[in-house]
Scaffold this active site. Structure first.
Site, PDB file in Angstrom:
ATOM      1  N   GLU A 158      36.587  56.828   6.232  1.00  0.00           N
ATOM      2  CA  GLU A 158      36.385  55.892   5.122  1.00  0.00           C
ATOM      3  C   GLU A 158      35.165  55.049   5.454  1.00  0.00           C
ATOM      4  OE1 GLU A 158      39.644  53.265   4.358  1.00  0.00           O
ATOM      5  OE2 GLU A 158      41.060  54.865   3.840  1.00  0.00           O
ATOM      6  N   TYR A 213      45.366  61.665   0.857  1.00  0.00           N
ATOM      7  CA  TYR A 213      46.261  60.933   1.748  1.00  0.00           C
ATOM      8  C   TYR A 213      47.722  61.365   1.651  1.00  0.00           C
ATOM      9  CZ  TYR A 213      42.342  57.615   2.086  1.00  0.00           C
ATOM     10  OH  TYR A 213      41.112  57.032   2.288  1.00  0.00           O
ATOM     11  N   ASP A 265      39.128  50.373  12.159  1.00  0.00           N
ATOM     12  CA  ASP A 265      38.007  49.865  12.960  1.00  0.00           C
ATOM     13  C   ASP A 265      38.369  48.492  13.510  1.00  0.00           C
ATOM     14  OD1 ASP A 265      35.611  49.365  14.141  1.00  0.00           O
ATOM     15  OD2 ASP A 265      34.425  49.366  12.306  1.00  0.00           O
ATOM     16  N   ARG A 298      39.157  49.915  19.248  1.00  0.00           N
ATOM     17  CA  ARG A 298      38.455  51.114  18.797  1.00  0.00           C
ATOM     18  C   ARG A 298      38.005  52.046  19.923  1.00  0.00           C
ATOM     19  NH1 ARG A 298      33.599  49.348  18.016  1.00  0.00           N
ATOM     20  NH2 ARG A 298      34.116  48.203  16.122  1.00  0.00           N
ATOM     21  N   ASN A 324      47.101  57.877   9.512  1.00  0.00           N
ATOM     22  CA  ASN A 324      46.026  57.011   9.039  1.00  0.00           C
ATOM     23  C   ASN A 324      46.320  55.565   9.404  1.00  0.00           C
ATOM     24  OD1 ASN A 324      43.635  56.349   7.266  1.00  0.00           O
ATOM     25  ND2 ASN A 324      45.209  55.187   6.192  1.00  0.00           N
ATOM     26  N   GLU A 325      45.513  54.991  10.272  1.00  0.00           N
ATOM     27  CA  GLU A 325      45.624  53.584  10.649  1.00  0.00           C
ATOM     28  C   GLU A 325      47.053  53.205  11.039  1.00  0.00           C
ATOM     29  OE1 GLU A 325      43.813  50.786   8.073  1.00  0.00           O
ATOM     30  OE2 GLU A 325      41.840  51.709   8.223  1.00  0.00           O
ATOM     31  N   TYR A 355      34.805  55.850   0.485  1.00  0.00           N
ATOM     32  CA  TYR A 355      35.951  55.312  -0.230  1.00  0.00           C
ATOM     33  C   TYR A 355      35.449  54.667  -1.508  1.00  0.00           C
ATOM     34  CZ  TYR A 355      40.510  53.389  -1.075  1.00  0.00           C
ATOM     35  OH  TYR A 355      41.731  53.122  -1.644  1.00  0.00           O
TER      36      TYR A 355
END
Length: 427
Positions: free
Chosen positions: A247, A76, A186, A191, A144-145, A279
């Protein structure tokens, strides 16, 4: 084995060329020899700043990952100025590819007040410059997210802009076309619309090269039909770029059986999905770890190899039964896929840009992407679509088993708790 892996590090970066390079074609990953590649990976972030700088530790971990059946790790955060040649070499020697996030602690695209400026661009580019020389780099994540709540979808064009500019930089520098993609939370309301938006518009230079999902819908014991995976598969059918789980591995109620792997790599999903990343490698307070480096200590204890009450270096010890359960599942699923010579990428669907919805998706169709140096003004203007989409409009579906609360609090996925928590709850 350990001696062999450490010896490869002495050779240096040349050892990282032992693996074939991988490219994205249509919705598949292919090795250079034309065989299809499926991700069997683990999330790997032993220390906040960069886990790829301690060669001996990487060698210890790579040996156990090899026995697990892993062929990839996700990292990450890295330090672009550090020397990664040793770790990249030992992972290559173990047959392990890397997926690297380009963003840094202070260049993350903010979801509620997004901007994309020259500083962000250059910091992302520095990470790319540092890793592009290694053949075992499978891909880069643009974020990421970033979007972690239903009301944050207006940040989506900035994700697309960052991907566009990093692809332009990659190509202008003459680098190998390492795929550049996005790792999404998610979120049921967003999504399907987000994955379609990031691949719509008909301009290949502006879309992501792969889409990845952080999903904890399958909590053992469960099944393909009851977990929510059937809905995920329906939305991924003939997706235009590779899609995989960045993940996964719900630990409620536990122990983890990893039965979802038989669906991901089996007949239900293998034609459209390219694998999964579990994960995570190291045991932490959220208890998702596959290995530990020693017993937990008080969170107040400090030391060079202690973070949050857990040892982050040393000899990895498999955590039972999770490690063995995953090893058993991966040993049973060995898809061969399709050869690139027999694959027709024209069969995948070009997705329509989603329209705004009352349930949360706020971007109306195809919009003009922000330029470098632009801050979100509150609205977007429409843009023409370069080609006629062949897919159907996305619709939201419920998430039957959302990520457990302890996952969100622990900061496993930074977007869930806000970018400032990166400094406390690192990935």
């Amino acid at each position: 084995m350990k001696f062999s892996l450490l010896s490869s590090a002495v050779i240096g970066a040349a050892a990282a060329s032992a693996l074939q390079t991988i490219e994205a074609v249509g919705n598949k990953f292919f090795n250079k020899d034309g065989s299809q590649f499926f991700v069997k990976g683990v999330a790997y972030q032993l220390i906040p700043e960069d886990p790829l700088v301690h060669t001996e530790q990487c060698a210890r971990d790579a040996e156990l990952m090899q026995s697990l059946g892993a062929n990839a790790i996700r990292v990450y955060h890295v330090d672009a100025k550090a020397d990664h040649s040793g770790c990249m070499s030992v992972f290559a020697k173990a047959g392990i590819y890397t997926l690297i996030d380009l963003d840094t602690f202070d260049t993350y695209i903010l979801p509620n007040d997004p901007w994309w400026n020259q500083t962000q661009h250059d910091r992302y580019a520095e990470v790319m410059d540092a890793f592009v020389k290694y053949d075992n780099v499978l891909g880069f994540f643009i974020g990421n997210e970033i979007i972690a709540q239903a009301n944050q979808s207006m940040a989506a064009p900035y994700i697309k802009t960052a991907a566009r500019d990093m692809k332009t930089y990659r190509d202008r520098k003459g680098y190998r076309k390492i795929p550049i993609g996005y790792s999404a939370a998610d979120i049921a309301e967003l999504r399907p619309m987000l994955q379609d938006y990031l691949t719509c518009g008909g301009n290949s230079s502006e879309i992501i090269d792969f889409f990845a999902l952080n999903s904890y819908e399958w909590c053992d014991p469960s099944t393909y039909s009851t977990s929510g995976y059937a809905a995920l598969q329906a939305q991924a059918k003939d997706f235009p770029v590779p899609i995989f789980f960045s993940e996964t591995g719900c630990n409620v109620p536990g122990p983890r059986l990893f039965d979802d792997q038989s669906a991901i790599f089996g007949k239900e999903m293998v034609n459209d999905w390219s694998g999964s990343i579990i994960y995570e490698w190291i045991e932490e307070a959220n208890h998702y770890g596959l290995v530990s480096y020693g017993p937990a200590v008080s969170a107040t204890v400090t030391g060079s190899n202690i973070v949050g009450g857990y040892t982050v270096a040393g000899t990895p010890t498999a955590i039972s039964p999770d490690f063995d359960n995953l090893k058993s599942q991966w040993a049973k699923v060995t898809p061969t896929g399709v050869a690139s010579s027999n694959y027709n990428p024209d069969k995948v669907s070009t997705r329509a840009c989603p329209t705004s919805t009352a349930s949360g998706w706020l971007v109306q169709g195809n919009v003009r992407l922000p330029e470098l140096g632009e801050t979100f003004s509150g609205t977007y203007t429409s843009a023409p679509t370069a080609s006629t989409p062949t897919g159907t409009a996305a619709s939201a579906t419920s998430t039957k088993n959302p990520a457990p609360v302890n996952k969100e609090i622990a900061g496993m996925s930074a977007g869930l708790v806000g970018v400032m928590l990166f400094f406390t709850f690192w990935l």
